[in-house]
Design a protein around this motif. Structure first.
Motif, short mmCIF file in Angstrom:
data_model
loop_
_atom_site.label_atom_id
_atom_site.label_comp_id
_atom_site.label_asym_id
_atom_site.label_seq_id
_atom_site.Cartn_x
_atom_site.Cartn_y
_atom_site.Cartn_z
N THR A 47 43.29 55.02 49.77
CA THR A 47 43.15 53.88 49.39
C THR A 47 43.82 53.47 48.19
OG1 THR A 47 40.99 53.63 50.31
CG2 THR A 47 41.33 52.06 48.90
N LEU A 48 44.47 52.39 47.94
CA LEU A 48 45.25 51.83 46.86
C LEU A 48 44.35 50.85 46.09
CD1 LEU A 48 47.87 51.69 45.03
CD2 LEU A 48 48.54 49.81 46.61
N LEU A 49 44.03 51.01 44.67
CA LEU A 49 43.28 50.26 44.18
C LEU A 49 43.96 49.42 43.35
CD1 LEU A 49 39.96 52.53 43.55
CD2 LEU A 49 40.40 51.02 45.30
N VAL A 50 43.91 48.01 43.25
CA VAL A 50 44.41 47.17 42.26
C VAL A 50 43.18 46.39 41.39
CG1 VAL A 50 46.09 45.29 42.02
CG2 VAL A 50 46.16 46.77 43.92
N TYR A 51 43.49 46.80 40.05
CA TYR A 51 42.12 46.38 39.53
C TYR A 51 42.65 44.83 38.58
CZ TYR A 51 40.65 51.10 39.68
OH TYR A 51 40.17 52.44 40.02
N GLY A 52 41.51 44.25 38.22
CA GLY A 52 41.54 42.99 37.40
C GLY A 52 42.41 41.86 37.98
N PRO A 71 54.72 46.16 57.02
CA PRO A 71 54.84 46.61 58.32
C PRO A 71 53.90 48.23 57.87
CG PRO A 71 56.86 46.33 57.41
CD PRO A 71 56.01 45.94 56.40
N TYR A 72 53.27 48.27 56.90
CA TYR A 72 52.71 49.59 56.43
C TYR A 72 51.35 49.70 57.22
CZ TYR A 72 56.81 49.07 53.73
OH TYR A 72 58.12 48.84 53.32
N ASP A 73 50.80 48.91 58.12
CA ASP A 73 49.64 49.26 58.71
C ASP A 73 48.37 49.48 57.99
OD1 ASP A 73 49.45 49.22 61.36
OD2 ASP A 73 49.75 51.38 61.88
N VAL A 74 48.14 48.56 56.84
CA VAL A 74 47.12 48.74 56.18
C VAL A 74 45.73 48.36 57.19
CG1 VAL A 74 45.93 47.75 53.98
CG2 VAL A 74 48.44 47.68 54.41
N SER A 75 44.79 49.40 57.05
CA SER A 75 43.78 49.18 57.89
C SER A 75 42.34 48.87 57.22
CB SER A 75 43.45 50.35 58.63
OG SER A 75 43.04 51.30 57.76
N GLY A 76 42.41 48.24 56.13
CA GLY A 76 41.52 47.73 55.06
C GLY A 76 41.71 47.00 53.92
N LEU A 77 41.33 45.96 53.80
CA LEU A 77 41.47 45.23 52.69
C LEU A 77 40.55 44.35 52.39
CD1 LEU A 77 45.26 43.73 54.08
CD2 LEU A 77 44.59 44.99 51.62
N ALA A 78 39.70 44.98 51.18
CA ALA A 78 38.53 44.18 50.61
C ALA A 78 38.74 44.13 49.18
CB ALA A 78 37.57 45.24 50.74
N ASP A 131 33.49 52.09 37.40
CA ASP A 131 33.62 52.32 35.97
C ASP A 131 34.67 51.46 35.16
OD1 ASP A 131 31.39 54.05 36.37
OD2 ASP A 131 32.68 55.76 36.13
N ARG A 132 35.62 50.73 35.53
CA ARG A 132 36.52 49.79 34.94
C ARG A 132 36.14 49.00 34.43
NH1 ARG A 132 42.13 52.47 36.12
NH2 ARG A 132 41.59 54.38 37.19
N GLN A 133 35.17 48.21 34.84
CA GLN A 133 34.66 46.95 34.61
C GLN A 133 35.52 45.70 34.72
OE1 GLN A 133 33.07 47.85 30.59
NE2 GLN A 133 31.43 48.90 31.63
N MET A 134 36.31 45.74 35.82
CA MET A 134 37.27 44.97 36.45
C MET A 134 36.84 44.72 37.89
SD MET A 134 40.79 45.87 34.71
CE MET A 134 40.82 47.42 34.50
N SER A 135 37.67 43.61 38.30
CA SER A 135 37.59 43.34 39.72
C SER A 135 38.35 44.31 40.40
CB SER A 135 38.22 41.92 40.24
OG SER A 135 39.48 42.01 39.98
N VAL A 136 38.10 44.83 41.61
CA VAL A 136 39.08 45.85 42.50
C VAL A 136 39.37 45.16 43.71
CG1 VAL A 136 38.84 48.10 43.50
CG2 VAL A 136 37.54 47.35 41.31
N LEU A 137 40.54 45.47 43.93
CA LEU A 137 40.92 45.06 45.32
C LEU A 137 41.49 46.52 46.10
CD1 LEU A 137 43.87 42.57 46.32
CD2 LEU A 137 43.80 44.83 47.24
N GLY A 138 40.86 46.75 47.11
CA GLY A 138 41.22 47.98 47.92
C GLY A 138 42.23 47.73 49.16
#
Lengths: 401, 494
Positions: free
Chosen positions: A189-194, A211-218, A235-242
């Protein structure tokens, strides 16, 4: 105390439902009862316990097809599939936490009947897309079979779809045939913070369109992320996109790299490897990221992904999680409040639906649990119910039809 | 075959019908002269033909609604039609009915990349949807071989498939919503741009309902980003059984290719003569197409190559360019017209079987064909077990068409006997209607008809299709209630 009837054979089930029709009895249909409380409250004279209809009937991994009793425990099914490196691609949710109870995965029949779908739903389809056929007894007290055990089948009407998500109000299913799929070798899972809400929703939609077939986006807001069991999220105290990437190892690496290259470089990012990744998506699937408090309120909103930011802005929940690239939003309020329901229902008026999952009894009893249907559609729903269960024997009122 | 008995009282209402239709529709939307009706006498299942009382080609939902309300009032049956490419007679007109064609509903209403969907009128062709979004890197996945002509409305009615179903599903897995006009003229919307059903999953039963529930006036479909890479393998084998074993081995490895297609010797020779795709000299050819990220596709090509070697492939070619990939497909796509060169007529079947039964079914099928002294060419979507046996015949030879129909029915019965189904993607229509009891009991069929009764209780929409016996809804399986019996004394209760 309501009497519970537990038929041992399909013939006995037939007899029970025929008897209920003759005697004006009503039946609350259950497997393990883990989802009682989802949907409208049912007042029935008897409990119909389906738990006897359990066990694998036929499993051919190389055909990607599995036939089993409807009350087969989900845990048993998932273990069997895992042993064969296969899975249910629709990723059924464990409803225990959402309903304010302990974790309880219930039966496959229950998952099918409430159309229980996890994070992969926007890519891999819903429970109904994986139900190839079934055997059941309708509310008329008649046994019937529908569908088949091959994927490509347009022979006759697709009653499997009608039964999936019908909350046991049309028929009591004894046997299901499912489409199963190979399980992914790796899950990262790639996490993007903040990110703020709007840019986060826009990024999720953009990632879904690669086209990278992402199978979960939350997306999880910062103060909600602090409830995660996964330290990278908490622990980062930021919003998280997974963004979940699954598949062959070689492909997962390649796609993860491609996704990173799409980002501007301004965002803080990280990765979840196998175990953390699985744990995070289970939390998303089972809504474990949201609190579970006495007197709280949980809504499940299904809407076009582009409406997500606006829905959240209108509804002002205390906690929330967006799944399905924004197509599914779980709204949590610490306590019920006059006018809340009106705001939530209005927020999806342009398209979509809001379902009340958990609330104090006075709120639950005051409003419909399901989004009210437009008149034409409501009439058709009622006629369907009357055709399959003319005397209203099965789960009366559960869908509010 | 008798589709359904003609009602002479209805035929007598023709003048009233026409004059009332003239009030609803512009003159160029109503056809009623014999020479205008002729082009509509059949769909692509041309063994049976019938002209309707009138053909209506509405341009707006309001006109569809007014037409249906009128027919409902007059008690006149209605048959909906898209482009007429269906292979099962689903759009075969009725002598005492109106045919409603949706060809003029040919606009794309909305392209919405944010929500990954396209909203189209039902007369838009399947391919036109992909064409409309291709420049932006998207496509619509289901790709029936008639995609250049068949319409999206027809695709929904028939739940059409294509060569890429194995990975991407049939129409039903790719439709998000429809607008439909009921027989009463009422307009109802099902689904939309969100993913969950509102109430019962009626969209799920509308898809594949073959025009018996309502007339579709708008469709919302999911579109997908085009894969980064697409490559194909062209594999030769000494028999269809070997090719089939290779297909099973690929799936057992946990690989789901975008498509897997087998052609037999007769088909290979026919396409070589027809369009020279350069297929290997083999008893069977298997095309395996893989799509996805480049690194994944290259890796899977190696894995499938190894599996092909293990499963006695006699030749293995891998596409090195898009031109080469398209050449591999050229023969497959031309298979039907190529086979049509062998004999004046062919009859295309559409059963699906469990993949593992392939050797048994192929062997039995060639025996059955030999008994009837007919040739059968085999083309199939091997990945999902969907067979397309093409029975070759000459309609000008007395009795041969009847023999071809008999063989077709026997083949479909065989498919059901081994655990398969009568139709994988073409639909039941009139063609397989009378075979339905091979697969379903009376109770099963009655439960399917319950949907019909909820939507169209009078049975005016497309009667004579799908169901061998269309019961009047009021009489359909009356419930047998026995009061006062001692209920199940042996039952556990607590």
């Amino acid at each position: 105390m309501t009497e519970t009837l537990q038929p041992q054979t399909p013939d006995q089930l037939l007899e029970v439902i025929a008897w209920a029709n003759a005697e004006n009895a009503t039946l609350n249909v259950r497997g393990f009862g883990t989802k009682l409380g989802l949907g409208e409250a049912v007042e029935a004279s008897h409990m119909l316990d389906m738990s006897t209809f359990s066990g694998i009937v036929n499993y051919e991994p190389e055909e990607l097809v599995l036939t089993l009793g409807s009350a087969t425990p989900m845990a048993e099914l998932e273990n069997l599939l895992a042993e064969n490196r296969q899975m249910l691609a629709f990723e059924p949710q464990d409803w225990g936490w959402a309903l304010g109870r302990e974790s309880a995965s219930g039966t496959i029949g229950g998952a099918m009947m409430v159309s229980s779908n996890g994070p992969r739903r926007f890519k891999a389809g819903a429970a109904r897309d994986h139900l190839l056929g079934l055997k059941a007894v309708s509310g008329r007290g008649e046994a019937f079979a529908a569908g088949g055990r091959v994927v490509k089948n347009v022979t006759g009407y697709d009653l499997s779809k009608l039964m999936a998500g019908s909350y046991g109000t049309l028929a009591a299913a004894t046997e299901l045939t499912l489409k199963v799929l190979p399980a992914p070798e790796k899950t990262y899972t790639l996490l993007v913070y903040g990110l703020d809400v709007e840019p986060a929703m826009a990024l999720m939609r953009a990632l879904a369109n690669t086209p990278y077939d992402v199978s979960g986006l939350a997306y999880v807001a910062a103060h909600t992320a602090s409830l995660s069991s996964v330290s990278y999220v908490r622990d980062r105290q930021m919003s998280v996109l997974g963004a979940r990437i699954e598949g062959l190892q070689i492909s997962v690496h390649h796609r993860l790299q491609a996704l990173k290259e799409m980002l501007t470089g301004a965002q803080e990012i990280d990765e979840l490897r196998t175990h953390n990744s699985v744990a995070f998506w289970q939390e998303v699937r089972d809504i474990k990221l949201l609190p579970n408090l006495a007197g709280d309120v949980l809504w499940r909103v299904s809407a076009p992904p582009s409406a997500a930011a606006s829905i959240v802005a209108q509804c002002q929940p205390d906690h929330w999680v967006a799944d399905w690239a924004g197509g599914l939003i779980w709204l949590h309020y610490d306590r019920a409040d006059a006018g809340q329901a009106e705001v939530v229902r209005t927020s999806v008026q342009a398209g979509g639906q809001a379902m009340l999952v958990r609330a104090p009894d006075d709120l639950r009893n005051a409003i419909p649990v399901f989004q009210p249907l437009p008149q034409g559609l409501a009439t058709l729903n009622r006629r369907v119910k009357e055709n399959y269960d003319p005397n209203g024997v099965l789960n009366p009122g559960r869908m509010g039809v | 075959m008798t589709i359904i008995d003609v009602d002479h009282d209805i035929l007598a209402k023709r003048d009233v019908l026409i004059s009332r239709l003239e009030q609803i529709l512009p003159s160029d939307c109503l056809l009623c002269h014999e020479d205008q009706l002729r082009p509509y006498e059949a769909d692509a299942q041309t063994m049976h033909k019938q002209t309707p009382m009138a053909v209506v080609l509405p341009e707006t939902t309001e006109q569809v609604s007014a037409t249906l309300a009128l027919c409902n009032e007059l008690g006149i049956k209605v048959v909906p039609r898209g482009a007429g490419t269906g292979l099962s007679g689903g759009a075969l007109p009725l002598a005492d009915g109106v045919l409603i064609g949706l060809a003029k509903f040919n606009n794309i209403v909305d392209i919405d990349y944010d929500n990954r969907c396209v909203v189209a009128q039902p007369g838009v062709t399947n391919l036109a949807i992909s064409d409309a979004v291709r420049d932006d890197g998207y496509y619509y996945a289901p790709d029936p071989s008639s995609q250049i002509a068949c319409t999206i409305g027809g695709n929904v009615a028939e739940n059409s498939g294509g060569v890429h179903c194995l990975k991407y599903g049939l129409t039903t897995n790719n439709v998000l919503g429809v607008e439909m006009v009921l027989m009463t003229g009422e307009v109802v919307r099902f689904g939309g741009k969100h993913l969950d059903a509102d109430g019962y999953d009626l969209l799920g039963v509308i898809t594949g309902s073959e025009g018996l529930l309502g007339v579709i006036t708008e469709v919302t479909v999911r579109i997908l980003p085009e894969p980064e890479t697409v490559r194909a393998l062209l594999l030769g084998f000494n028999s269809c059984e070997d090719a089939g074993a290779c297909v099973g081995a690929v799936i057992a490895e946990g690989i789901i290719p975008a498509g897997m297609e087998i052609m037999d010797r007769l088909t290979i020779d026919a396409v070589e003569d027809y369009c020279h795709p350069g297929y290997p000299d083999a008893e069977a050819v298997l095309i395996v197409e893989l799509d996805g990220p480049a690194a994944e596709v290259d890796y899977l090509i190696e894995r499938v190559t190894a599996l092909a070697e293990e499963n006695s492939a006699t030749s293995i070619s891998t596409s090195q360019s898009e031109e080469e990939r398209l050449r591999f497909w050229q023969g497959r796509k031309a298979a039907f017209p190529a086979v049509a060169q062998l004999r004046p007529d062919y009859y295309c079947m559409d059963g699906t079987i469990p993949r593992g039964k392939l050797p048994e079914v192929l062997a039995r099928m060639s025996e059955m064909a030999a008994e009837k002294d007919l040739l059968v060419a085999n083309v199939f979507h091997a990945g999902d077990g969907n067979l397309h046996p093409l029975i070759l015949y000459d309609a000008n030879v007395p009795g041969e068409m009847a023999k071809a129909e008999e063989l077709g029915a026997e083949i479909l019965k065989l498919c059901v006997a081994v655990g398969g189904v009568l139709t994988g993607e073409h639909g039941v229509g009139t063609e397989k209607r009378d075979l339905m009891p091979e697969m379903f009991s009376e109770a099963d069929l009655e439960h399917q008809q319950r949907v019909k009764c909820a939507f169209d209780p009078e049975g005016y929409l497309n009667p004579g299709k799908v169901f061998p016996t269309l019961h009047r809804c009021a009489e359909l399986g009356r419930m047998h209630i026995h009061r006062g019996q001692v209920p199940f004394p042996d039952l556990p209760r607590f």
